[in-house]
Design an enzyme around this catalytic site. Structure first.
Site, mmCIF file in Angstrom:
data_model
loop_
_atom_site.group_PDB
_atom_site.id
_atom_site.type_symbol
_atom_site.label_atom_id
_atom_site.label_comp_id
_atom_site.label_asym_id
_atom_site.label_seq_id
_atom_site.Cartn_x
_atom_site.Cartn_y
_atom_site.Cartn_z
ATOM 1 N N ASP A 1 21.860 63.637 43.835
ATOM 2 C CA ASP A 1 21.228 64.915 43.510
ATOM 3 C C ASP A 1 20.742 65.012 42.068
ATOM 4 O O ASP A 1 20.164 66.047 41.684
ATOM 5 C CB ASP A 1 22.191 66.079 43.808
ATOM 6 C CG ASP A 1 22.323 66.322 45.299
ATOM 7 O OD1 ASP A 1 21.302 66.204 46.001
ATOM 8 O OD2 ASP A 1 23.432 66.625 45.758
ATOM 9 N N ASP B 1 17.062 64.257 52.152
ATOM 10 C CA ASP B 1 16.904 65.001 50.911
ATOM 11 C C ASP B 1 16.631 64.076 49.721
ATOM 12 O O ASP B 1 16.002 64.457 48.738
ATOM 13 C CB ASP B 1 18.170 65.831 50.612
ATOM 14 C CG ASP B 1 18.875 66.355 51.845
ATOM 15 O OD1 ASP B 1 18.750 65.730 52.912
ATOM 16 O OD2 ASP B 1 19.568 67.367 51.751
#
Ligand code: GLY
Length: 408
Positions: free
Chosen positions: A119, A180
Site C-alpha cells: 500500500d 489493488d
C-alpha cells in the site's frame, strides 16, 4: 504551480458538461467538496491538532470522521492529504496547501521503514506525489523515490509481481498479489523516470503483464487475490478476500483494474495495455445498475437489496475520463458519457453526504466479509470523486487531465 494559476482562472466561468444523457454542473460539485472539506478542517484543526490522525470513515449512524493514526498498517493515510492537495489545486487557497503539507509530512517515515505491504503507493503517491506535482519541493521528490525503492523490495522475480501482503503468505498458501496493487505501480513508473531508475519501470511492466495473464477470468472480470508459488512462480489459484466469492466480480477490485491498466497504458504507450483496459472496462460497464453506481459486488445474490459502493464509482469515473482520451469514435463517447453519468449520480442527494456528514459521499463498502465499513463514508471514495471532478474540469478547459494524478 503555473497550471494551478491557469486552472484557478478557468474556474471563473461556470462549467456544465453536456452529454446525451444529461447536463452536469462540475463547478457546483467542486464547490460542494470545498464546503465539506472546510467542515472537516473545522473538526480537525485546533491549537493541539495531532496531524498524524487522518480521517478514515464515517459510519452510517455517525456524522463526524473517525480518525486513524498514520501507522504503517493503516493503508488510507495518504488520501486525506491528497484531498487537501486537490482542494489547493482547485482553488489556489493557501490554507489547503498549509494543511496538506502538515498532514503529508507525517508519512515521511514510511519511505524508509521496511515495507509493511504494497500500500506504499496509495500512501505516498496520493500525498507526496500530488504535493510534489503542485509545489516542486525537492524534499518531496526524494521521499517519493525512497518510497518506490522500498516498495520494490516486495518484488519477487520468480513470480513477476510485487507481493501485496507479506503477513498473509501462509494464510493464502503462497505469494499473494491483489488487484489493488496495480495502483501502486504508478509510483514505480514515476520514480523510474524522475529518479533515473529504469529497473523500477521494468518491475512495473512485468507486474502488469503477469497480472494480465493470471488475474482475470475469460470474461475479463478479475479475482481479488492471485496466489503464486514463491519459488517457481506458478499461478496456484484465484481467490477473493473482500468480495462476495472467489468467482464473483468485486466492484472495487474491478475498479482498480480499470484505473490500473489505463495508467499502465499512459506510462508505456503499449497498445496491449490499452486494449486490456477497454476489455476490463466493458465487462464492468455492461453490468452496472441504472444509476451507474455499482453494488459492492456484482454477484451478491441479495441484489437489488445489497449496498452500493460509491468508492468504486469514483475510481472508475476518474479512470474513464483518462481512458476516453486514448480512445476514438463511439468508444470514446461511451466512456466519457459513462464517467459523467457516474459523477452525476454521485453528486445527487442519494449519494451526497450533505449536511448529515462531513464527507463528500455516503454509501461505500470497505470490507463486507469482515463486516467493516458497510454503507459508510470512506476517505478514498472522496479522494477519487474529487480527482474525477478535477479531471472533468480540466478536460472541459481543454487540458489533458492526466497531470492531475502524476507529474510527467
Ligand atoms: N485496497 C483495499 C481496498 O480497496 O479496500
Amino acid at each position: 504551480m503555473r497550471f494551478l494559476g491557469l486552472l484557478a482562472s478557468s474556474f471563473v466561468f461556470a462549467s456544465c458538461v453536456s452529454t446525451s444523457a444529461e447536463t452536469f454542473d462540475v463547478d457546483e460539485a467542486l464547490e460542494y467538496c470545498g464546503r465539506q472539506t472546510d467542515r472537516t478542517l473545522t473538526q480537525l484543526i485546533s491549537d493541539s491538532t495531532d496531524y498524524s490522525l487522518m480521517p478514515r470513515n464515517i459510519a452510517a449512524t455517525d456524522s463526524i470522521w473517525h480518525l486513524r493514526k498514520a501507522t504503517c498498517d493503516e493503508w488510507c493515510s495518504g488520501f486525506w492529504p491528497g484531498v487537501l492537495w486537490y482542494e489547493y489545486e482547485a482553488t489556489g487557497n493557501e490554507k489547503y496547501k498549509e494543511a496538506a503539507c502538515r498532514y503529508t509530512e507525517q508519512l515521511e517515515y514510511l519511505s524508509k521503514t521496511p515495507a509493511f505491504d504494497h500500500d506504499l503507493g496509495f500512501l505516498m503517491f496520493c500525498s507526496y506525489g500530488n504535493g510534489f506535482r503542485l509545489t516542486g519541493d525537492p524534499k518531496y521528490k526524494d521521499v517519493i523515490i525512497a518510497s518506490a525503492d522500498t516498495l520494490a523490495t516486495l518484488y519477487n522475480p520468480n513470480v513477476g509481481t510485487l507481493l501485496s501482503w507479506p503477513r498473509n503468505v501462509d494464510m493464502f498458501g503462497g505469494h499473494n498479489t491483489i488487484m489493488d496493487n496495480m495502483i501502486n505501480l504508478e509510483m514505480l513508473f514515476w520514480a523510474a523516470k524522475n529518479g533515473n531508475k529504469p529497473h523500477l519501470h521494468d518491475i512495473a511492466v512485468k507486474h502488469a503483464e503477469t497480472t494480465m495473464q493470471h488475474h482475470f477470468r475469460p470474461d475479463y472480470s478479475c479475482y481479488h487475490v492471485a496466489v503464486y508459488d514463491r519459488e517457481t512462480g506458478t499461478f496456484l489459484k484465484g481467490m477473493t478476500h473482500q468480495g462476495f466469492a472467489d468467482t464473483s466480480m468485486w466492484a472495487r477490485g474491478q475498479a482498480w483494474a480499470i484505473y490500473g491498466y489505463t495508467m499502465v497504458y499512459r506510462e508505456t504507450q503499449d497498445p496491449k495495455f490499452l486494449d486490456f483496459a477497454c476489455k476490463v472496462t466493458d465487462v464492468y460497464l455492461n453490468r452496472l445498475p441504472e444509476d451507474y453506481v455499482p453494488y459492492w459486488d456484482f454477484d451478491d445474490p441479495s441484489i437489488p437489496d445489497a449496498p452500493r459502493d460509491a468508492s468504486a464509482a469514483g475510481v472508475v469515473a476518474s479512470a474513464l475520463l483518462e481512458l476516453q482520451q486514448y480512445c476514438h469514435g463511439e468508444r470514446k463517447q461511451t466512456y466519457k458519457e459513462a464517467a459523467v453519468k457516474m459523477l452525476s449520480s454521485l453528486s445527487s442527494d442519494k449519494y451526497r453526504s450533505g449536511s448529515r456528514r462531513l464527507s463528500f459521499l455516503d454509501h461505500s463498502v470497505g470490507h463486507m466479509p469482515a463486516g467493516s465499513e458497510i454503507d459508510a463514508s470512506i476517505i478514498y471514495a472522496d479522494y477519487y470523486y474529487l480527482e474525477a471532478l478535477l479531471r472533468l474540469k480540466k478536460l472541459d478547459s481543454n487540458s489533458s487531465g492526466n497531470e492531475l494524478r502524476a507529474a510527467k
